[in-house]
Design a protein around this motif. Structure first.
Motif, PDB file in Angstrom:
ATOM      1  N   ALA A 625      31.774  -9.539  -3.917  1.00 45.28           N
ATOM      2  CA  ALA A 625      31.296 -10.096  -5.181  1.00 45.28           C
ATOM      3  C   ALA A 625      30.239  -9.216  -5.856  1.00 45.28           C
ATOM      4  O   ALA A 625      29.721  -9.574  -6.901  1.00 45.28           O
ATOM      5  N   ALA A 626      29.920  -8.089  -5.250  1.00 42.14           N
ATOM      6  CA  ALA A 626      28.807  -7.289  -5.781  1.00 42.14           C
ATOM      7  C   ALA A 626      29.263  -6.364  -6.911  1.00 42.14           C
ATOM      8  O   ALA A 626      30.305  -5.711  -6.809  1.00 42.14           O
ATOM      9  N   ASP A 627      28.463  -6.323  -7.984  1.00 41.00           N
ATOM     10  CA  ASP A 627      28.671  -5.313  -9.023  1.00 41.00           C
ATOM     11  C   ASP A 627      27.819  -4.088  -8.737  1.00 41.00           C
ATOM     12  O   ASP A 627      28.240  -2.962  -8.961  1.00 41.00           O
ATOM     13  N   VAL A 628      26.578  -4.356  -8.280  1.00 39.29           N
ATOM     14  CA  VAL A 628      25.631  -3.270  -8.062  1.00 39.29           C
ATOM     15  C   VAL A 628      25.197  -3.274  -6.606  1.00 39.29           C
ATOM     16  O   VAL A 628      24.881  -4.326  -6.045  1.00 39.29           O
ATOM     17  N   SER A 629      25.202  -2.094  -5.990  1.00 42.34           N
ATOM     18  CA  SER A 629      24.812  -1.943  -4.585  1.00 42.34           C
ATOM     19  C   SER A 629      23.466  -1.218  -4.537  1.00 42.34           C
ATOM     20  O   SER A 629      23.351  -0.091  -5.006  1.00 42.34           O
ATOM     21  N   GLU A 630      22.468  -1.901  -3.999  1.00 41.62           N
ATOM     22  CA  GLU A 630      21.120  -1.314  -3.966  1.00 41.62           C
ATOM     23  C   GLU A 630      20.922  -0.547  -2.655  1.00 41.62           C
ATOM     24  O   GLU A 630      20.872  -1.141  -1.576  1.00 41.62           O
ATOM     25  N   MET A 648      30.748  -0.024  -1.806  1.00 37.27           N
ATOM     26  CA  MET A 648      31.527   0.921  -2.610  1.00 37.27           C
ATOM     27  C   MET A 648      33.031   0.612  -2.511  1.00 37.27           C
ATOM     28  O   MET A 648      33.750   0.544  -3.515  1.00 37.27           O
ATOM     29  N   LEU A 649      33.484   0.381  -1.286  1.00 35.38           N
ATOM     30  CA  LEU A 649      34.903   0.076  -1.041  1.00 35.38           C
ATOM     31  C   LEU A 649      35.341  -1.166  -1.801  1.00 35.38           C
ATOM     32  O   LEU A 649      36.506  -1.311  -2.150  1.00 35.38           O
ATOM     33  N   ASN A 650      34.389  -2.058  -2.056  1.00 36.31           N
ATOM     34  CA  ASN A 650      34.715  -3.291  -2.754  1.00 36.31           C
ATOM     35  C   ASN A 650      34.385  -3.233  -4.243  1.00 36.31           C
ATOM     36  O   ASN A 650      34.295  -4.259  -4.908  1.00 36.31           O
ATOM     37  N   GLY A 651      34.160  -2.013  -4.729  1.00 39.82           N
ATOM     38  CA  GLY A 651      34.042  -1.832  -6.171  1.00 39.82           C
ATOM     39  C   GLY A 651      32.656  -1.978  -6.757  1.00 39.82           C
ATOM     40  O   GLY A 651      32.499  -2.016  -7.974  1.00 39.82           O
ATOM     41  N   ALA A 652      31.625  -2.077  -5.909  1.00 39.29           N
ATOM     42  CA  ALA A 652      30.271  -2.093  -6.456  1.00 39.29           C
ATOM     43  C   ALA A 652      29.878  -0.662  -6.814  1.00 39.29           C
ATOM     44  O   ALA A 652      30.323   0.292  -6.171  1.00 39.29           O
ATOM     45  N   VAL A 653      29.052  -0.532  -7.837  1.00 40.18           N
ATOM     46  CA  VAL A 653      28.532   0.788  -8.214  1.00 40.18           C
ATOM     47  C   VAL A 653      27.133   0.895  -7.609  1.00 40.18           C
ATOM     48  O   VAL A 653      26.345  -0.053  -7.654  1.00 40.18           O
ATOM     49  N   THR A 654      26.849   2.073  -7.038  1.00 39.04           N
ATOM     50  CA  THR A 654      25.632   2.217  -6.240  1.00 39.04           C
ATOM     51  C   THR A 654      24.446   2.711  -7.062  1.00 39.04           C
ATOM     52  O   THR A 654      24.574   3.671  -7.818  1.00 39.04           O
ATOM     53  N   VAL A 655      23.299   2.070  -6.854  1.00 45.98           N
ATOM     54  CA  VAL A 655      22.020   2.606  -7.328  1.00 45.98           C
ATOM     55  C   VAL A 655      21.355   3.175  -6.087  1.00 45.98           C
ATOM     56  O   VAL A 655      21.108   2.436  -5.125  1.00 45.98           O
TER      57      VAL A 655
END
Ligand code: PLP
Length: 803
Positions: A625-630, A648-655
């Motif tokens: 469910a994550a959009d952004v990965s901290e 990342m594998l689940n489509g979150a974009v990393t900060v």
């Protein structure tokens, strides 16, 4: 395996009757779980014994992965998936009117680990079996797993995790394989009739180690390896010594709890006892087995590899020496040669406090024979290195110094391979932390970047995305995770991008429902879901995240019309019970969450949610469910990280800062598809050298930062009188050890970029797609294959379909 629904339903009803003398209609979810577990075990029991027989007949070299932690989570769905009967069971249950999810939920999380290190061990178990590699785990069967976390008034409260209360459906007690482990007493050496020096034990405490085996199933390949966990008991011959309940309990306490701290050794004597207990039991059972099947001890290294996961099992080196010298009559030179060839070691951290050292007196008293052997290893090391000009280097690298036994030194000197867990980490080991050792043994150092099992972290936890992938790129990725890269062909395909958006929304809705149920906070799946999930540790800088949240909060207070996407900040984290500062941060996050979530004027633009009891099962719900990965640790501190790969594998974009495997993620997706900010590792080191960092100056020069930090001590954030002061002091009075303030501006600015980018929906979805498509390289299947080839020298006996 293949089974029809009709057959499965018949088998299941029969199992329920056999186990509980009950009909399906009257059974509870727990009874259904236990019956299903027994049935599944029966389904794989032949494959389990066949796997062993095959390794034996083909004389396969096997690896034994020694780890004081394993963190598999729930195993039912994973076992069904790997057996190839997940869909059959799901559909059969539906036809029988049983709620499959509820049955899955009834299984307790097997949480015999703190975080990354234990979870890595479990991903490796899955991958080793799935790659058809001969490999087994060896660890401790703790009666209580990692504590259950509750929040009371915003404070963390720890409750025991009684995961064994309802029994463990997967384990098999192997009474016949029990061994004795000796502690304490006196040991002296006496010449035997053949002139060999042999130890004589006086008044040792003898503990019985009983193994519980769990099948580790490979994915659709009929391979079932073994995870062997040891539990302590009183040997029959010693019963008379334990007459009171207290004495018995004291002994049984040895395998009662997992130490809830992965970065410092606590409960020191018990911890060291635990370490030797599972090391000795494991080593004895391995050597005994190979002896029984007729392997000459001289050739042991051709049959086994022993992996030391972090320093906790470093005593493997001395214990194998003991067995080869004392029990098998080998000479020191022969025994040492074999030991070094057999052993390999993974370092998981550069944090000094996590590099284990034991006081000499403690080791002497608790493990006298181990200490004698380590002393001799140390003496011979000095002798061997005596020719070197740099005597200081020898002094720095020896095992026993400053009245302490240095376990990392033992592991490096006594093995043929030392690896770090991401490129940067391995470089820092070579050039900084273990520089002396890499001067002595350059050929021993190598990198093995961590990985994740994409079966659990995509196939099982994100069914909607898995189906979208099947539809778009075919199903080969399920066997060969690198094929996810085929998704790159669809980066401009509007239908696929929209599909990804829909998948994410569905997963966010599921999490939003959970948040409402557990935290009573209503959040919209249309908001950005910004996620930081990991142990609470100062170096991981949850505090930096909190400072940004407060910044946005004040900006919204000043300007309610501020243009920004609604955002939900989601935290999941446990703090070690003795780690006061980490618990302080938890309290502060919870109070900021209360303040913001209850502030009408903020009008739901931002929400802060701290989910209780972060564990594998919760991770499986949050990550999709994550959009952004901290991933915002101070550069150089996070050895690798694995939640970064899962998100990342689940489509979150990393900060991210350029730390651990974030660097490799950046390399995989390119600078345009990740948000990098903050100090680099060389800049951090420069600050350490120059000592010219001034947190207070940074604070004084930045009005918004002042306002944010003052909020901790001026009553703006309610109910944190003591904790607010502690946080403030850590940053200002004690000069901000983890450079939170130094990275504050860059982080806030980056988060603004995240906001602006998210508003461009198709741009964001494309970034998300590129992250998914490039995550295949972080599959733990690939990682273990590299270990197998470069370090363990083992190979697969199976032709894996799709490879
Ligand atoms: N705890 C659990 C339950 C996890 O699944 C993971 C990894 O995903 C971790 C801890 C480690 O997280 P990190 O790599 O962010 O430290």
């Amino acid at each position: 395996m293949k089974i029809t629904k009709e057959q499965f339903k018949k088998d299941f009803r029969k199992r329920l009757r056999e186990k509980f003398a009950i009909e399906l209609e009257d059974s509870s979810e727990t009874e259904q779980l236990v019956a299903l577990g027994a049935l599944v075990q029966a389904y794989y029991s032949d494959a389990w014994t066949d796997t062993w027989k095959e390794y034996l007949t083909n004389k396969k070299k096997q690896v034994y992965y020694f780890s004081i932690e394993f963190l598999p989570g729930k195993m039912l769905k994973s076992n069904l998936l790997n057996l190839g009967i997940l869909t059959t069971v799901q559909e059969s249950f539906k036809e029988l009117g049983i709620n499959f999810s509820a049955v899955c939920k009834a299984e307790p999380d097997m949480a015999l680990g703190n975080g990354g290190l234990g979870r890595l061990a479990s991903c490796f178990m899955d991958s080793i079996a799935s790659c058809g590699l001969p490999g087994n785990g060896n660890g401790i069967r703790y009666d209580y797993g990692l504590f259950k976390q509750k929040f009371v008034d915003g404070y963390q409260v720890e409750l025991p995790d009684e995961w064994l209360k309802g029994g463990n459906i997967w384990e098999v007690r192997k009474e016949s394989k029990a061994v004795n482990v000796l502690f304490g007493g006196n040991v002296y050496l006496r010449e035997n009739h053949r002139g060999q020096l042999k130890p004589v034990y006086e008044n040792p405490r003898i503990l019985r180690a009983v193994p519980y085996d769990t099948g580790m199933l490979g994915y659709e390949n009929d391979v079932v390896n073994t995870l062997r966990l040891w539990s302590v008991e009183i040997p029959a011959s010693e019963e008379y010594k334990y007459q009171s309940i207290e004495e018995r309990r004291k002994l049984e306490d040895l395998t009662a709890v997992l130490y809830p701290d992965d970065s410092s050794e606590q409960g020191r004597v018990v911890r060291l006892t635990q370490e030797y207990f599972f090391v000795s039991a494991g080593m004895q059972s391995i050597v005994r087995y190979y002896k029984k099947i007729g392997v000459p001890m001289e050739e042991l290294y051709e049959h086994i590899a022993i992996h030391i996961n972090d320093t906790h099992p470093a005593l493997c080196v001395a214990e194998l020496m003991r067995i080869l010298l004392d029990d098998e009559d080998l000479s020191w030179e022969r025994a040492w040669d074999i030991t070094v060839k057999v052993m390999s070691y993974t370092n998981h951290t550069i944090m000094a406090e996590a590099l284990e050292k034991w006081p000499v007196h403690m080791m002497q008293e608790l493990l006298p024979r181990m200490y004698q052997i380590i002393q001799e290893i140390d003496r011979r090391f000095l002798e061997e290195m005596a020719h070197l000009a740099d005597q200081d280097l020898i002094e720095r690298t020896r095992i026993i110094k400053d009245n302490q036994v240095h376990m990392a030194h033992l592991a490096i000197i006594g093995s043929h391979s030392t690896n770090g867990v991401a490129k940067l980490h391995s470089d820092l080991l070579r050039t900084v932390v273990l520089k002396d050792f890499s001067t002595l043994y350059p050929e021993r150092f190598n990198n093995k970047t961590n990985g994740i099992a994409q079966r659990r972290w995509l196939q099982l936890s994100n069914e909607p995305l898995s189906h979208l992938l099947d539809k778009t790129i075919g199903c080969s990725w399920r066997k060969n995770p690198e094929d996810i890269h085929l998704l790159m062909n669809y980066q401009n395909d509007e239908a696929v991008l929209t599909g990804l958006g829909e998948v994410k929304w569905e997963n966010k809705k599921r999490l939003a429902d959970y948040i409402l149920k557990t935290n009573g906070v209503a959040v919209s799946p249309d908001a950005i879901f910004d996620v930081q999930i990991k142990r609470l540790h100062a170096y991981k800088r949850q505090l930096l995240n909190l400072l940004n949240i407060l910044t946005i909060y004040f900006e919204l207070k000043d300007n309610p019309k501020k243009v920004m996407e609604p955002r939900v900040f989601i935290f999941g984290a446990k703090a070690a019970p003795s780690y006061t500062y980490a618990k302080t941060i938890i309290k502060c996050i919870n109070e900021v969450a209360n303040m913001i979530n209850n502030d009408e004027s903020i009008n739901h633009r931002i929400k802060v949610v701290f989910l209780e009891n972060y564990n594998v099962s919760l991770a499986e719900m949050i990550i999709p469910a994550a959009d952004v990965s901290e991933q915002i640790s101070l550069a150089s501190k996070e050895a690798s990280g694995t939640s970064n790969m899962k998100l990342m594998l689940n489509g979150a974009v990393t900060v991210a800062t350029l730390d651990g495997a974030n660097i490799e993620i950046r390399d995989a997706v390119g600078n345009d598809n990740i948000f990098i900010f903050g100090l680099r590792e060389d800049e951090v080191y420069r600050y350490y050298e120059s000592k010219d960092y001034s947190a207070i100056k940074t604070y004084e020069q930045n009005p918004m930062l002042q306002r944010v930090l003052n909020a901790f001590i001026d009553g703006t954030i309610p109910n944190i009188y003591r904790e607010g002061q502690e946080v403030f002091d850590s940053l200002i009075k004690y000069n901000d050890e983890y450079f939170v303030l130094r990275d504050y501006d860059a982080y806030v600015e980056t988060q603004r970029k995240v906001d602006a980018t998210y508003r461009d929906t198709s741009r964001w979805q494309k970034m998300s797609l590129i992250n998914i498509a490039n995550a295949g390289r972080f599959s733990s299947d690939l990682t273990v294959e590299r270990y197998a080839e470069d370090i363990w020298k083992i190979d697969s006996s199976k032709i894996i379909v799709g490879k």
